[in-house]
Design a protein around this motif. Structure first.
Motif, short mmCIF file in Angstrom:
data_model
loop_
_atom_site.label_atom_id
_atom_site.label_comp_id
_atom_site.label_asym_id
_atom_site.label_seq_id
_atom_site.Cartn_x
_atom_site.Cartn_y
_atom_site.Cartn_z
N ASP A 296 19.08 7.46 1.35
CA ASP A 296 19.59 7.76 0.00
C ASP A 296 20.94 7.08 -0.14
OD1 ASP A 296 18.73 10.10 -2.25
OD2 ASP A 296 20.83 9.47 -2.32
N SER B 178 6.45 7.61 -11.46
CA SER B 178 5.61 8.44 -12.33
C SER B 178 4.97 7.63 -13.44
CB SER B 178 6.47 9.50 -13.01
OG SER B 178 7.05 10.35 -12.08
N LYS C 105 14.66 0.62 -8.96
CA LYS C 105 13.53 0.40 -8.04
C LYS C 105 13.44 -1.09 -7.66
CE LYS C 105 10.98 4.41 -9.75
NZ LYS C 105 11.15 5.34 -8.63
N GLU D 41 13.78 7.47 -11.50
CA GLU D 41 12.77 6.78 -12.32
C GLU D 41 13.44 5.78 -13.28
OE1 GLU D 41 9.74 6.70 -11.80
OE2 GLU D 41 8.52 6.56 -13.61
N ILE E 146 10.26 19.44 -13.26
CA ILE E 146 10.10 18.00 -13.01
C ILE E 146 11.47 17.31 -13.10
CG2 ILE E 146 9.17 15.86 -14.02
CD1 ILE E 146 6.72 17.58 -14.92
N1 LIG Z 1 10.15 15.16 -10.38
C1 LIG Z 1 8.83 15.11 -10.33
O1 LIG Z 1 8.15 16.11 -10.64
C2 LIG Z 1 8.15 13.87 -9.90
C3 LIG Z 1 8.85 12.68 -9.78
N2 LIG Z 1 8.19 11.55 -9.38
C4 LIG Z 1 8.90 10.30 -9.25
O2 LIG Z 1 9.58 10.31 -7.98
C5 LIG Z 1 10.81 9.57 -8.09
C6 LIG Z 1 11.96 10.48 -7.69
O3 LIG Z 1 11.97 11.60 -8.54
P1 LIG Z 1 12.77 12.93 -8.15
O4 LIG Z 1 12.73 13.13 -6.68
O5 LIG Z 1 12.30 13.98 -9.06
O6 LIG Z 1 14.24 12.50 -8.59
P2 LIG Z 1 15.64 13.09 -8.07
O7 LIG Z 1 16.61 12.82 -9.15
O8 LIG Z 1 15.44 14.49 -7.57
O9 LIG Z 1 15.93 12.18 -6.78
C7 LIG Z 1 16.16 10.80 -6.81
C8 LIG Z 1 17.03 10.48 -5.62
O10 LIG Z 1 17.13 9.05 -5.48
C9 LIG Z 1 18.50 8.77 -5.25
N3 LIG Z 1 18.76 7.37 -5.55
C10 LIG Z 1 19.18 6.79 -6.71
N4 LIG Z 1 19.32 5.46 -6.55
C11 LIG Z 1 18.99 5.18 -5.25
C12 LIG Z 1 18.98 3.99 -4.47
N5 LIG Z 1 19.32 2.81 -4.99
N6 LIG Z 1 18.63 4.07 -3.17
C13 LIG Z 1 18.29 5.27 -2.61
N7 LIG Z 1 18.29 6.44 -3.32
C14 LIG Z 1 18.64 6.39 -4.61
C15 LIG Z 1 19.23 9.75 -6.13
O11 LIG Z 1 20.60 9.84 -5.82
P3 LIG Z 1 21.66 10.26 -7.02
O12 LIG Z 1 21.10 11.49 -7.66
O13 LIG Z 1 22.93 10.48 -6.25
O14 LIG Z 1 21.67 9.08 -7.94
C16 LIG Z 1 18.46 11.02 -5.79
O15 LIG Z 1 18.91 11.59 -4.58
C17 LIG Z 1 10.87 9.06 -9.53
O16 LIG Z 1 10.33 7.78 -9.58
C18 LIG Z 1 9.99 10.06 -10.27
O17 LIG Z 1 9.45 9.54 -11.45
C19 LIG Z 1 6.86 11.56 -9.04
C20 LIG Z 1 6.14 12.72 -9.09
C21 LIG Z 1 6.73 13.97 -9.56
#
Ligand SMILES: NC(=O)C1=CN([C@@H]2O[C@H](COP(=O)(O)OP(=O)(O)OC[C@H]3O[C@@H](n4cnc5c(N)ncnc54)[C@H](OP(=O)(O)O)[C@@H]3O)[C@@H](O)[C@H]2O)C=CC1
Ligand SMILES: CC(=O)CC(=O)SCCNC(=O)CCNC(=O)[C@H](O)C(C)(C)COP(=O)(O)OP(=O)(O)OC[C@H]1O[C@@H](n2cnc3c(N)ncnc32)[C@H](O)[C@@H]1OP(=O)(O)O
Length: 291
Positions: A33, A119, A97, A92, A235
């Motif tokens: 992360d 998603s 990404k 997202e 979500i």
């Molecule tokens: N929430 C849901 O119900 C679902 C989500 N998804 C998908 O899963 C993915 C993650 O969602 P979700 O876990 O809910 O999101 P969160 O916001 O809970 O988590 C995303 C994480 O990624 C981190 N992050 C941001 N930029 C980077 C980077 N460049 N490198 C590494 N880490 C990074 C964020 O850090 P920080 O917050 O500090 O920026 C955060 O810790 C998305 O694509 C979403 O669409 C898929 C299925 C269900």
């Protein structure tokens, strides 16, 4: 090629759930992360969720300890280069990404399979920015990952059969069930689920019902385990809005227009459970509707 080392990018609610189920299934997991705080929170969450499984006799104490021992964390994305499989589960947003895959690319083994837990975003477009579109797929888990049975598998236009079969085997080893979706905006689950959530927000916006009456109606009237507004908070409202924008832009149909009230909540930073406030306020003992 046997997949053993799995790299997970993004340690939010999905990345931590993905690390949890992979480690429990015997894979070595390296979780990345952008912040050490996010990684600490993810490890604490995984540990608490494993404890809950132990207390409900789903797993033993030693399975829990083995699983925790198989998860390591890193702030350095290049460390994931030695993985057999990478699952990107960062925020997202397509620019985030794409940058992750571009930064990772020089460090990858030739056989590494790249996947995204997106998603909604085009797998073909994400894949086209890498050196291996044939080894790139959508690997879409549902939230909460340890509980939900489904994994949507999405082939990009160039994904080859070996990559698809390797991911299919992984889903089986995780004890989950796959459904295959073609690569169109938001695939299957969110193509159907997210317009329903957006419609629930319009129902609130137009004053047809309160937060409580909308959620009660869908829980008791349609037997949904959570009401649509409670589910939106679960979500993440930022993720819901991002998905609606992908549907709206990608399918160019006004029926996918994100509700202005959803936009307002996101602009306020009221993103749901993860920020303690959304359609409900979670700061007290019980969630209180904010409308
Ligand atoms: N929430 C849901 O119900 C679902 C989500 N998804 C998908 O899963 C993915 C993650 O969602 P979700 O876990 O809910 O999101 P969160 O916001 O809970 O988590 C995303 C994480 O990624 C981190 N992050 C941001 N930029 C980077 C980077 N460049 N490198 C590494 N880490 C990074 C964020 O850090 P920080 O917050 O500090 O920026 C955060 O810790 C998305 O694509 C979403 O669409 C898929 C299925 C269900
Ligand atoms: C946005 C996307 O791209 C795709 C998506 O993911 S869309 C979202 C899909 N998810 C859903 O629709 C979830 C709908 N909600 C539900 O199914 C249920 O409310 C729920 C499973 C989350 C909780 O169920 P519940 O009956 O209210 O609570 P509870 O009895 O305490 O928990 C049921 C199980 O879930 C577990 N659980 C609950 N919340 C959890 C969490 N956040 N993380 C991990 N496990 C959790 C519990 O430990 C319990 O496990 P066991 O059955 O093994 O004992």
């Amino acid at each position: 090629m046997e997949i053993q080392k799995v790299g997970v990018v993004g340690a939010g609610q999905m990345g931590s759930g993905i690390a949890h189920v992979f480690s429990l299934a015997g894979y070595d997991v390296l979780l990345n992360d952008v912040s050490a705080d996010n990684l600490d929170k993810a490890q604490a969450l995984i540990s608490a969720n494993l404890d809950r499984q132990v207390s409900r006799d789903k797993i033993t104490e030693s399975q829990k300890n083995d699983a925790l021992g198989r998860i390591t964390t890193t702030l350095k994305l290049p460390d994931l280069g030695q993985s057999d499989l990478v699952i990107e589960a960062a925020t997202e947003r397509e620019t985030i990404k794409t940058a992750i895959f571009e930064d990772l690319q020089p460090h990858l083994l030739p056989h590494t399979i790249l996947t995204s837990n997106t998603s909604s975003i085009s797998i073909t477009r994400l894949a086209s920015r890498t050196d291996r579109p044939e080894k790139f797929m959508g690997f879409h888990f549902m939230n909460p990952v340890p509980i939900m049975q489904l994994v949507e598998l999405i082939r990009g236009i160039a994904t080859d059969a070996q990559t698809f079969d390797a991911c299919l085997k992984v889903v089986e080893k995780l004890g989950k069930t796959s459904a295959t979706a073609e690569d169109f905006p938001a695939f299957i689950v969110n193509r159907i689920l997210m317009p329903m959530i957006n419609e629930a927000i319009y129902t609130l916006y137009e004053g047809v019902g309160s937060v409580k009456s909308i959620d009660t109606s869908m829980k008791l009237g349609a037997n949904h385990p959570m009401g649509p507004l409670e589910l939106a908070d679960f979500i993440g409202l930022d993720t819901c809005l991002a998905i609606m924008n992908v549907l709206h832009d990608g399918l160019a149909d006004t029926k996918y227009r994100p509700c202005p009230l959803l936009t307002k909540y996101v602009e306020a930073g009221w993103l749901g459970r993860k920020t303690d406030r959304g359609f409900y306020d979670y700061r007290g003992d019980v969630p209180v509707p904010t409308r």
